[in-house]
Design a protein around this motif. Structure first.
Motif, PDB file in Angstrom:
ATOM      1  N   LYS A 171      61.087  -0.662  34.772  1.00  0.00           N
ATOM      2  CA  LYS A 171      60.637   0.712  34.094  1.00  0.00           C
ATOM      3  C   LYS A 171      61.283   2.117  34.675  1.00  0.00           C
ATOM      4  O   LYS A 171      61.625   2.824  33.635  1.00  0.00           O
ATOM      5  CB  LYS A 171      58.979   0.840  34.483  1.00  0.00           C
ATOM      6  CG  LYS A 171      58.272   1.743  33.703  1.00  0.00           C
ATOM      7  CD  LYS A 171      56.754   2.211  33.881  1.00  0.00           C
ATOM      8  CE  LYS A 171      55.969   2.980  33.079  1.00  0.00           C
ATOM      9  NZ  LYS A 171      54.694   3.088  33.472  1.00  0.00           N
ATOM     10  N   LEU A 172      61.659   2.037  35.812  1.00  0.00           N
ATOM     11  CA  LEU A 172      62.527   3.204  36.357  1.00  0.00           C
ATOM     12  C   LEU A 172      63.665   3.013  35.678  1.00  0.00           C
ATOM     13  O   LEU A 172      64.029   4.015  35.248  1.00  0.00           O
ATOM     14  CB  LEU A 172      62.412   3.110  37.806  1.00  0.00           C
ATOM     15  CG  LEU A 172      63.434   4.258  38.474  1.00  0.00           C
ATOM     16  CD1 LEU A 172      62.811   5.381  38.454  1.00  0.00           C
ATOM     17  CD2 LEU A 172      63.451   3.870  39.922  1.00  0.00           C
ATOM     18  N   CYS A 173      64.390   1.854  35.588  1.00  0.00           N
ATOM     19  CA  CYS A 173      65.813   1.710  35.033  1.00  0.00           C
ATOM     20  C   CYS A 173      65.561   2.374  33.511  1.00  0.00           C
ATOM     21  O   CYS A 173      66.523   3.124  33.161  1.00  0.00           O
ATOM     22  CB  CYS A 173      66.131   0.255  34.820  1.00  0.00           C
ATOM     23  SG  CYS A 173      66.651  -0.136  36.809  1.00  0.00           S
ATOM     24  N   ARG A 174      64.643   1.970  32.743  1.00  0.00           N
ATOM     25  CA  ARG A 174      64.446   2.506  31.436  1.00  0.00           C
ATOM     26  C   ARG A 174      64.350   3.925  31.332  1.00  0.00           C
ATOM     27  O   ARG A 174      64.987   4.462  30.394  1.00  0.00           O
ATOM     28  CB  ARG A 174      63.159   1.825  30.666  1.00  0.00           C
ATOM     29  CG  ARG A 174      63.270   0.284  30.566  1.00  0.00           C
ATOM     30  CD  ARG A 174      62.326  -0.273  29.428  1.00  0.00           C
ATOM     31  NE  ARG A 174      60.813  -0.009  29.920  1.00  0.00           N
ATOM     32  CZ  ARG A 174      60.293  -1.113  30.572  1.00  0.00           C
ATOM     33  NH1 ARG A 174      60.866  -2.000  30.935  1.00  0.00           N
ATOM     34  NH2 ARG A 174      59.173  -0.894  30.897  1.00  0.00           N
ATOM     35  N   LYS A 175      63.357   4.538  32.350  1.00  0.00           N
ATOM     36  CA  LYS A 175      63.356   5.916  32.079  1.00  0.00           C
ATOM     37  C   LYS A 175      64.686   6.771  32.589  1.00  0.00           C
ATOM     38  O   LYS A 175      65.076   7.804  32.052  1.00  0.00           O
ATOM     39  CB  LYS A 175      62.261   6.372  33.027  1.00  0.00           C
ATOM     40  CG  LYS A 175      60.887   5.903  32.802  1.00  0.00           C
ATOM     41  CD  LYS A 175      59.883   6.172  33.657  1.00  0.00           C
ATOM     42  CE  LYS A 175      59.260   7.453  33.532  1.00  0.00           C
ATOM     43  NZ  LYS A 175      58.146   7.724  34.499  1.00  0.00           N
ATOM     44  N   LEU A 176      65.380   6.125  33.490  1.00  0.00           N
ATOM     45  CA  LEU A 176      66.629   6.776  34.038  1.00  0.00           C
ATOM     46  C   LEU A 176      67.660   6.696  32.942  1.00  0.00           C
ATOM     47  O   LEU A 176      68.580   7.490  32.893  1.00  0.00           O
ATOM     48  CB  LEU A 176      67.101   6.148  35.274  1.00  0.00           C
ATOM     49  CG  LEU A 176      66.094   6.525  36.430  1.00  0.00           C
ATOM     50  CD1 LEU A 176      66.781   6.042  37.792  1.00  0.00           C
ATOM     51  CD2 LEU A 176      65.968   8.039  36.784  1.00  0.00           C
ATOM     52  N   LYS A 177      67.901   5.584  32.256  1.00  0.00           N
ATOM     53  CA  LYS A 177      68.549   5.382  31.077  1.00  0.00           C
ATOM     54  C   LYS A 177      68.461   6.535  30.211  1.00  0.00           C
ATOM     55  O   LYS A 177      69.525   7.131  29.631  1.00  0.00           O
ATOM     56  CB  LYS A 177      68.762   4.117  30.700  1.00  0.00           C
ATOM     57  CG  LYS A 177      69.192   2.760  31.111  1.00  0.00           C
ATOM     58  CD  LYS A 177      69.103   1.650  30.743  1.00  0.00           C
ATOM     59  CE  LYS A 177      69.565   0.464  31.601  1.00  0.00           C
ATOM     60  NZ  LYS A 177      69.151  -0.966  30.912  1.00  0.00           N
TER      61      LYS A 177
END
Length: 279
Positions: A171-177
């Motif tokens: 979820k963090l990766c999606r937001k940072l992308k």
């Protein structure tokens, strides 16, 4: 032999710390401690007794643990300078089973800080705090959260002479992308200043403090490292694995990790009440 601390002495020590790849926070802390000792000495030389007097002076206004931190820095410098004969003993302090509630940030307070950052339009701070707290890194390690790391779902951190790999929540990766794409950050660190430099620990600290006036969260507990402590408590509550937590945090000693797990006095009282040993 007269031993005098000067600005030149401190500059040489800072240079040595940088060559040893000490963190920015460590260098700042040690240089500040030495400068305060230099001012207290007033340009005069010192010996072991003089340092013992300084220790007693600090104890009038600081806790024993804080004083021991000062002594560690001074002793470290003396080892570097080859004057170990003046090293001063630490104060004996029994490790507390709980910490002050004034120093412990709660999950609800963390959520308030996030919502306030979002309300103020500070998207970078919002995601920086969320990243620090969700994976347990130091603020100085944010520079290792790169576009490439987000794509892989893991970051390789090389700090204090140690290398460790941390996993990043999906979820963090999606937001940072999304964040990186929005700001056209194609490679390198995700969190950048206007000049294109990696966001520093000092900047995160200052921006977090700026949120305090808009929340009812005590400013004393609003700083980046407290987010790391919150992560540690949540991780341990979920896993009950101190050894694994020490690896994730990058600690060489589990005793350091245990300090992170100290709960508040209020929670300690709730545990005592739950024992039902008072009839």
């Amino acid at each position: 032999m007269e031993i005098i601390i000067t600005e030149n002495t401190i500059s040489e020590f800072i240079h040595n710390l940088k060559e040893d790849e000490k963190s920015e926070a460590t260098i700042e802390k040690y240089s500040s401690i030495l400068r305060k000792l230099m001012l207290w000495l007033g340009g005069k030389s010192f010996d072991k007794q003089k340092l013992a007097d300084y220790r007693d002076y600090l104890l009038k206004t600081r806790t024993a643990s804080t004083v021991n931190g000062v002594l560690s820095a001074v002793n470290f410098w003396m080892t570097y300078a080859g004057i170990e004969g003046c090293r001063i003993r630490h104060l004996k302090v029994q490790r507390r089973a709980f910490c002050s509630v004034k120093k412990e940030i709660s999950r609800s307070e963390y959520n308030k800080l996030l919502s306030t950052a979002k309300r103020h339009g500070n998207e970078r701070l919002y995601y920086a705090m969320e990243t620090i707290c969700s994976v347990g890194i130091r603020a100085s390690e944010l520079k290792y959260i790169t576009v490439e790391a987000v794509e892989r779902g893991r970051a390789d951190i090389d700090l204090k002479g140690k290398n460790r790999t941390i996993l990043l929540p999906e979820k963090l990766c999606r937001k940072l992308k999304r964040y990186a794409g929005k700001h056209k950050i194609m490679s390198g660190p995700v969190f950048l200043t206007r000049n294109g430099n990696a966001l520093s620990r000092k900047q995160v600290w200052a921006e977090m403090k700026s949120l305090c006036s808009s929340t009812n969260v005590d400013a004393e507990k609003v700083f980046p490292h407290n987010l790391r402590h919150l992560f540690a408590r949540c991780f341990y509550k979920a896993t009950h694995d101190v050894a694994k937590l020490a690896d994730v945090l990058g600690h060489s000693s589990m005793e350091t990790t245990r300090i992170y797990l100290a709960t508040s006095g209020e929670e300690h009282v709730r545990v005592l009440d739950s024992l039902r040993l008072v009839l």
